[in-house]
Design an enzyme around this catalytic site. Structure first.
Site, mmCIF file in Angstrom:
data_model
loop_
_atom_site.group_PDB
_atom_site.id
_atom_site.type_symbol
_atom_site.label_atom_id
_atom_site.label_comp_id
_atom_site.label_asym_id
_atom_site.label_seq_id
_atom_site.Cartn_x
_atom_site.Cartn_y
_atom_site.Cartn_z
ATOM 1 N N VAL A 11 -4.684 -2.653 1.392
ATOM 2 C CA VAL A 11 -5.293 -2.112 2.620
ATOM 3 C C VAL A 11 -4.238 -1.276 3.335
ATOM 4 C CG1 VAL A 11 -6.376 -2.662 4.836
ATOM 5 C CG2 VAL A 11 -6.867 -4.081 2.827
ATOM 6 N N VAL B 266 0.105 -4.068 1.501
ATOM 7 C CA VAL B 266 -0.162 -3.090 2.549
ATOM 8 C C VAL B 266 0.161 -1.709 1.992
ATOM 9 C CG1 VAL B 266 2.159 -3.325 3.597
ATOM 10 C CG2 VAL B 266 0.252 -2.419 4.961
ATOM 11 N N LYS B 267 -0.756 -0.764 2.209
ATOM 12 C CA LYS B 267 -0.500 0.618 1.776
ATOM 13 C C LYS B 267 0.126 1.365 2.944
ATOM 14 C CE LYS B 267 -3.550 2.953 -0.611
ATOM 15 N NZ LYS B 267 -4.896 3.531 -0.791
ATOM 16 N N ILE B 268 1.214 2.044 2.648
ATOM 17 C CA ILE B 268 1.940 2.767 3.693
ATOM 18 C C ILE B 268 2.161 4.196 3.225
ATOM 19 C CG2 ILE B 268 4.047 2.842 5.070
ATOM 20 C CD1 ILE B 268 4.497 -0.111 4.446
#
Ligand code: E4P
Length: 224
Positions: free
Chosen positions: A58, A85-87
């Protein structure tokens, strides 16, 4: 090879999770917004369908490292399971990646368009880097070549970071990326179906059915 589904549509996720050897689901703010519903219900709904073992990626919407880290912790706590976590790549994103790695939170550095971006993300501790193949192809950038170069550089420098290729618009792009050793792809339900389909396969099955029916009629093996 890992196959992930690039959608937040619960029906598509239910279907593909049942019919394909999926390793997880990826989302981004555009994909989430397309469902136009309560964010937390949606992401926890995805987790419920895929279970705790499969990956759920996400994307953060925060812009500073401190806020990205805070949001990543909240996402992990509320979504649970095998979470990443997508950054998006950038100074704040790289700083956040280094901090999140110390906290043991999985990170996918996304919106990657060059091998140089991917290499720094890997050095910062990213578990995955996500190059966007079709967006590169659209500007005559050859997305698959970029993905191949990323795979090769990660190998040369010995980074334990996987290439999660994203932004596909056809099955040929998926095939080309697999051929150059990309570790994982995230695709739509439509592309997944196209990948396993072939007109010659349909013709072969029709031939088997025709020959069988000529001798055994509509009886199956279990009815003989
Ligand atoms: C996945 O993680 C990416 O955000 C996504 O695949 C981008 O795809 P698009 O280029 O079709 O928007």
């Amino acid at each position: 090879m890992l196959y992930l589904l690039d959608t937040a549509n619960l029906e598509a996720i239910k279907h593909c999770n049942e019919y394909y050897p999926l390793s997880g689901v990826t989302t981004n703010p555009s994909i989430i917004s397309a469902e136009n519903t309560d964010f937390w219900e949606l992401v926890t709904g995805i987790r419920k369908i895929i279970g705790d073992e499969k990956m759920l990626h996400v994307q953060t919407t925060q812009k500073t490292a401190a806020a990205i880290v805070k949001e990543a912790k909240l996402l992990k706590e509320r979504i649970g399971g095998n979470f990443y976590v997508k950054i998006p790549i950038g100074e704040e994103g790289i700083k956040a990646t280094m901090e999140l790695k110390k906290l043991g939170i999985g990170v996918t550095v996304t919106a990657i368009f060059t091998p140089a971006q991917a290499l720094i993300a890997a050095k910062a501790g990213a578990d995955f880097v996500a190059p966007y193949v079709n967006r590169l192809d659209n500007i005559i950038g050859d997305g698959c070549d970029v993905a191949a170069e990323i795979v090769s550089q990660l190998k040369i420098f010995g980074y334990d970071c996987k290439v999660l290729v994203a932004s596909f618009k056809n099955a040929e792009q998926v095939h080309k990326c697999a051929s150059v050793g990309c570790h994982s792809v995230t695709v739509s339900a439509g592309i997944l179906k196209t990948v396993i389909s072939h007109p010659m396969t349909d013709a072969a099955i029709q031939g088997f059915d025709r020959d069988w029916a000529a001798i055994y009629g509509d009886k199956t093996i279990m009815e003989l």
